[in-house]
Design a protein around this motif. Structure first.
Motif, mmCIF file in Angstrom:
data_model
loop_
_atom_site.group_PDB
_atom_site.id
_atom_site.type_symbol
_atom_site.label_atom_id
_atom_site.label_comp_id
_atom_site.label_asym_id
_atom_site.label_seq_id
_atom_site.Cartn_x
_atom_site.Cartn_y
_atom_site.Cartn_z
ATOM 1 N N LYS A 6 0.814 -1.213 0.000
ATOM 2 C CA LYS A 6 0.000 0.000 0.000
ATOM 3 C C LYS A 6 0.851 1.267 0.000
ATOM 4 N N ASP A 7 2.078 1.185 0.401
ATOM 5 C CA ASP A 7 2.924 2.377 0.422
ATOM 6 C C ASP A 7 3.662 2.590 -0.897
ATOM 7 N N VAL B 296 -6.833 0.770 -5.831
ATOM 8 C CA VAL B 296 -6.172 -0.446 -5.363
ATOM 9 C C VAL B 296 -5.759 -0.351 -3.898
ATOM 10 N N PRO B 297 -5.100 0.748 -3.471
ATOM 11 C CA PRO B 297 -4.670 0.783 -2.061
ATOM 12 C C PRO B 297 -5.825 0.689 -1.069
ATOM 13 N N SER B 298 -6.910 1.432 -1.324
ATOM 14 C CA SER B 298 -8.011 1.454 -0.363
ATOM 15 C C SER B 298 -9.042 0.367 -0.634
ATOM 16 N N PHE C 256 -14.294 10.160 -0.751
ATOM 17 C CA PHE C 256 -13.242 11.130 -1.041
ATOM 18 C C PHE C 256 -11.852 10.533 -0.901
ATOM 19 N N THR C 257 -10.972 10.960 -1.785
ATOM 20 C CA THR C 257 -9.545 10.754 -1.578
ATOM 21 C C THR C 257 -8.984 12.043 -0.976
ATOM 22 N N GLY C 258 -7.662 12.130 -0.798
ATOM 23 C CA GLY C 258 -7.087 13.335 -0.210
ATOM 24 C C GLY C 258 -7.195 14.529 -1.143
ATOM 25 N N ARG D 92 -5.028 5.147 -7.678
ATOM 26 C CA ARG D 92 -4.355 4.088 -8.426
ATOM 27 C C ARG D 92 -5.331 2.961 -8.749
ATOM 28 N N PRO D 93 -5.936 2.971 -9.938
ATOM 29 C CA PRO D 93 -6.875 1.908 -10.301
ATOM 30 C C PRO D 93 -6.145 0.665 -10.791
ATOM 31 N N PRO D 94 -6.813 -0.468 -10.779
ATOM 32 C CA PRO D 94 -6.185 -1.694 -11.286
ATOM 33 C C PRO D 94 -6.079 -1.669 -12.813
#
Length: 494
Positions: A15-16, A153-155, A354-356, A421-423
């Motif tokens: 995730k990082d 992807v991360p979330s 929401f994202t950042g 970041r989409p797959p």
């Protein structure tokens, strides 16, 4: 390769590590055998163009001909859980935008710095304050919104890219591509996959909103006005809205005019009815007016003001247009702001979209965001107050832009957003006069919504269909009309 209809994650995901992106399987094992491609591609092209999936291309414009709108051969995968979630939330998002648009003080506070450095937004604000001081002639507004999402992807949830409150396009072509994909899967003898394709009534839903607004205006002889570009490339998507209105209500007439024509041939009566070429206008649907290049002179700005002063029901009204600016969307994401407009439970649900989002105001908070973006530009998107695609700044270019404006108020014309970041998946890109290509792509989901009402009374708030716009994973922007993406439809997976 996984079997048909299955999905997998290639490798471990950290995730990082924003450079790592999960891949997901297509609805069919790829690549397809050559003999299947040779059979299905001509069928798909014929079906698409014969059902209206066409455009006029900027590179070789011809008003007497259409070319195939770019599309993908197969529907692209999107998680069912997240699709269902954003569909269910759309009526709440509609109400949120409606309430924000009717909160003068919130809009003023959100945009007061932006309008000092962004001339286009200032001109819109000037129209808003003018009609507000004169007294708004039409209290009813029609919202036809499109909320765009990437699956992150991360979330592992769908996160909002933006909310479009003006000229939300591709409702018509999205519905047609969905039908085309049903045909393709049928021709490939995969009827068991059809249940993964959700029904899409975007065209009927959007036109239903305009018809409801026409009824609310209450003048049987009045018409609906489409405000269009000087040259319309995305002609099929626009015209199908006209045809659908006529199909649902043969008694309603639609006219098309650009802002220049309105300035020359439009007028207000003494009681603020808008009349163009002898027709009283009940509803105004903006398919243009969202970017500076569509205002060639003061005449076009006067036309926009004339429309706004009128009793016609606008989609969008000027305050809806302002509510859709990037700066307002950034302010909405601040902690606690949603609770001013929604119940605690609704605010909690919407906040998860929401994202950042970060301010670039001349403040310690803005300074921190500037430094954050310059230290790691690949993590962010730099957004100006513009619609229509092709305006955002990505990657190392962010550092270059911020180097120039970091010490000036010009930076307050932008906001900063975490890059979602989409797959990645594979699909076949089909464009007119080009060979079919198997490419790596990412998909952006658009959810349409309609709302009609005044500040005090909302007549309805509805989900009104969806669209999927897919682009090469190697490019930043994905506008179909701008030639950067292609039409697609959703294949839901669990």
């Amino acid at each position: 390769m996984a079997t048909c209809g299955s999905y997998c994650c290639d490798g471990d995901f950290n995730k990082d590590d924003v450079s790592t992106t999960r891949t997901i399987e297509s609805c069919l094992p790829l690549p397809l055998p050559d003999e299947i491609l040779e059979d299905i591609v001509p069928k798909a092209k014929d079906f698409a163009i014969l059902h209206g999936a066409g455009m006029r291309y900027r590179s070789n414009y011809d008003p007497d001909s259409l070319q195939l709108a770019p599309f993908f051969l197969l529907p692209s995968a999107f998680p069912r859980r997240e699709f269902d979630r954003v569909v269910k939330l759309q009526s709440i998002v509609n109400i949120l935008m409606h309430r924000i648009a009717h909160d003068y003080q919130f809009l003023k506070d959100a945009l007061e710095k932006t309008i000092k450095v962004d001339d286009f937004t200032r001109r819109l604000w000037d129209i808003y304050t003018t009609v507000r001081e004169e007294g708004i002639s039409q209290l009813i507004s029609l919202g036809m919104f499109r909320c765009d999402y990437f699956y992150s992807v991360p979330s592992q949830i769908a996160q909002q890219v933006e909310i479009n409150t003006i000229a939300s396009s591709f409702g018509a072509l999205a519905a047609r591509i969905s039908v085309m994909h049903r045909y393709v899967l049928g021709e490939m003898r995969k009827p068991e996959l059809l249940g993964h394709l959700p029904e899409n009534d975007a065209l009927a839903g959007l036109c239903g909103g305009m018809i409801a607004a026409w009824d609310a205006y209450g003048c049987p002889k009045a018409v609906i006005l489409f405000i269009v570009e000087d040259v319309t490339y995305n002609i099929c998507d626009q015209r199908f809205h006209e045809y659908e209105i006529r199909r649902q209500r043969p008694d309603i007439h639609v006219i098309r005019r650009n802002l220049t024509q309105i300035s020359q041939r439009g007028r207000l009566t003494s009681d603020k009815r808008l009349v163009i070429d002898g027709d009283e206008i009940a509803v105004v649907y903006f398919r243009a007016g969202y970017e500076p290049g569509q205002y060639h002179s003061e005449a076009e700005w006067e036309a926009r003001l004339t429309v706004e002063r009128s009793k016609a029901i606008k989609s969008p009204s000027i305050h809806y247009h302002l509510a859709g600016t990037k700066k307002v969307q950034q302010e909405i994401a601040r902690p606690g702001v949603l609770n001013k407009f929604l119940s605690d439970s609704e605010a909690k649900l919407v906040s998860q979209l929401f994202t950042g989002l970060y301010t670039l105001d001349m403040s310690p908070e803005g300074d921190q965001a500037v430094q954050m973006a310059m230290d790691n530009p690949e993590r962010f998107v730099l957004k100006p107050q513009r619609e229509g695609g092709g305006n955002n700044v990505y990657g190392q270019e962010i550092r270059m832009v911020l180097e120039k404006i970091k010490d000036s108020q010009e930076r307050e014309a932008y906001i900063l957003m975490d890059r979602i970041r989409p797959p990645i998946q594979q699909n076949y890109l089909i464009r007119a006069h080009e060979p079919v290509k198997l490419v790596e792509v990412v998909s952006e989901l658009g959810i349409f919504g309609t709302i009609l009402g005044t500040a005090k009374d909302i007549q309805f708030s509805k989900f009104a269909g969806h669209m999927l716009r897919t682009k090469l994973s190697s490019v930043n922007e994905g506008g179909v009309a701008a030639g950067l993406g292609a039409l697609d439809s959703v294949f839901l997976f669990d």
